[in-house]
Design a protein around this motif. Structure first.
Motif, PDB file in Angstrom:
ATOM      1  N   VAL A  58       0.899  -1.023  -0.453  1.00  5.85           N
ATOM      2  CA  VAL A  58      -0.135   0.167  -0.237  1.00  5.85           C
ATOM      3  C   VAL A  58       0.806   1.591  -0.109  1.00  5.85           C
ATOM      4  O   VAL A  58       0.775   2.456  -0.921  1.00  5.85           O
ATOM      5  CB  VAL A  58      -0.747  -0.128   1.261  1.00  5.85           C
ATOM      6  CG1 VAL A  58      -1.736   1.497   1.318  1.00  5.85           C
ATOM      7  CG2 VAL A  58      -2.006  -0.739   0.876  1.00  5.85           C
ATOM      8  N   PRO A  60      -6.006  -0.824  -4.792  1.00  2.00           N
ATOM      9  CA  PRO A  60      -5.330  -0.287  -5.540  1.00  2.00           C
ATOM     10  C   PRO A  60      -5.776   1.468  -5.917  1.00  2.00           C
ATOM     11  O   PRO A  60      -4.685   2.023  -6.117  1.00  2.00           O
ATOM     12  CB  PRO A  60      -4.090  -0.945  -6.774  1.00  2.00           C
ATOM     13  CG  PRO A  60      -5.456  -2.001  -7.330  1.00  2.00           C
ATOM     14  CD  PRO A  60      -6.000  -2.215  -6.520  1.00  2.00           C
ATOM     15  N   ILE A  93       2.113   1.855  -3.208  1.00  2.97           N
ATOM     16  CA  ILE A  93       0.847   2.726  -3.945  1.00  2.97           C
ATOM     17  C   ILE A  93       0.678   3.827  -3.951  1.00  2.97           C
ATOM     18  O   ILE A  93       0.812   5.044  -4.976  1.00  2.97           O
ATOM     19  CB  ILE A  93       0.407   2.472  -4.279  1.00  2.97           C
ATOM     20  CG1 ILE A  93      -0.294   0.494  -5.096  1.00  2.97           C
ATOM     21  CG2 ILE A  93      -1.124   2.598  -4.736  1.00  2.97           C
ATOM     22  CD1 ILE A  93      -0.607  -0.444  -5.114  1.00  2.97           C
ATOM     23  N   VAL A 127      -3.006  -5.942  -1.636  1.00  5.94           N
ATOM     24  CA  VAL A 127      -3.566  -4.647  -2.189  1.00  5.94           C
ATOM     25  C   VAL A 127      -4.545  -4.870  -3.075  1.00  5.94           C
ATOM     26  O   VAL A 127      -4.444  -5.666  -4.068  1.00  5.94           O
ATOM     27  CB  VAL A 127      -2.168  -3.891  -3.325  1.00  5.94           C
ATOM     28  CG1 VAL A 127      -2.751  -2.668  -3.332  1.00  5.94           C
ATOM     29  CG2 VAL A 127      -1.458  -3.531  -1.805  1.00  5.94           C
TER      30      VAL A 127
END
Length: 298
Positions: A77, A177, A80, A174
């Protein structure tokens, strides 16, 4: 205002300790305390904004290390959210001078967002065992993953929710995303535009949009906050907007404070922690809303 000297230095370290505890406990940068704090101790407005940034980095790193030791930081996470947030923060800073209302209207929108997030996060009844467990994960999925781990009808604990992804597989995953990237963009843009910590957006965003448990959301937000502060620190350092004496003394207090805050969050019962975080967001909403309303009227 306090004259430079040992007293001011001691007060700055104490301010850093308080900032660090809040940072580790809530997953934020802590500038809502440290910026007005060093203003009261004698820093000019511009120096106050730039000087708090260097202390955010070691404080966030200290708190993140404590959370990482417990396996609570969701690094996919972070991978991203952080790049999206950093780009948005730079663009937000460049756009700050071109937004009408001198930032007051944006701050009112931020206050409304925080108030809504506080309302959503506050647990309402015993059945709301922390949104910590993603909605897609229920006791049936947990039993399928480990039939001996739960008795039929037993509620899913946060550690179970953290270990099981949306499809029942173990390990961090994830599964949204675009949602995490969107949270990073909003947090970064507001950080650049308004100079606020992105954590006040990321923690509720991670829990409500990304379905992360609250402790994992706090830990992951803190890691992102530290990365968000790097470009701002470099920029303000090049512009000469950092008082390094203040910055270093803040860091002395922030580093242990962040570890204390993280330890408090890790040891807290999830429902109680959600209450505390919701109350914090609500207080920030009131502070921003009242302050900006008065500024617009005056």
């Amino acid at each position: 205002m306090v004259d430079p000297g040992l007293l001011r230095d001691a007060l700055t370290i104490g301010l850093g300790l308080l900032t660090g505890i809040m940072s580790g406990l809530f997953g934020v940068g802590g500038a809502v305390i440290s910026t007005p704090g060093i203003r009261a101790l004698g820093a000019t407005p511009l120096l106050a904004v730039g000087t708090t940034l260097p202390s955010i980095i070691p404080g966030a790193a200290s708190g993140t290390a404590r959370y990482a030791r417990e396996g609570m930081v969701d690094w996919p996470v972070v991978a991203i959210t952080a790049p999206a947030g950093i780009v948005a923060a730079v663009l937000g800073a460049l756009a700050a001078d071109h937004v009408p209302g001198e930032g007051h209207l944006l701050m009112l929108m931020t206050a409304a967002l925080l108030g809504y997030s506080a309302w959503r996060m506050f647990p309402r009844d015993a059945a709301d065992v922390a949104i910590a467990a993603p909605a897609a994960v229920d006791s049936t999925a947990a039993l399928a993953a480990d039939p001996d781990h739960l008795e039929p009808g037993e509620p899913l604990a946060e550690t179970d929710a953290e270990a099981i992804g949306a499809d029942g597989a173990h390990g961090p995953k994830v599964h949204r995303p675009l949602a995490f990237a969107a949270v990073g963009v909003v947090a970064g843009a507001l950080s650049g535009l308004l100079g606020i910590g992105g954590g006040i957006v990321m923690v509720p965003g991670f829990t409500q949009i990304g379905d992360l448990p609250v402790k994992r959301a706090i830990a992951t937000s803190l890691a992102c906050v530290g990365l968000f502060a790097i470009p701002g620190t470099i920029t303000h350092a090049l512009l000469g907007n950092i008082d390094w004496r203040f910055a270093l003394l803040l860091a002395v207090g922030v580093i242990p404070g962040a570890r204390i805050g993280a330890a408090l969050a890790i040891g807290s019962e999830d429902r109680r922690l959600r209450r505390v975080v919701a109350a914090f967001l609500g207080l920030m909403a009131l502070a921003y809303g009242i302050g900006e309303t008065l500024a617009l009227r005056g």
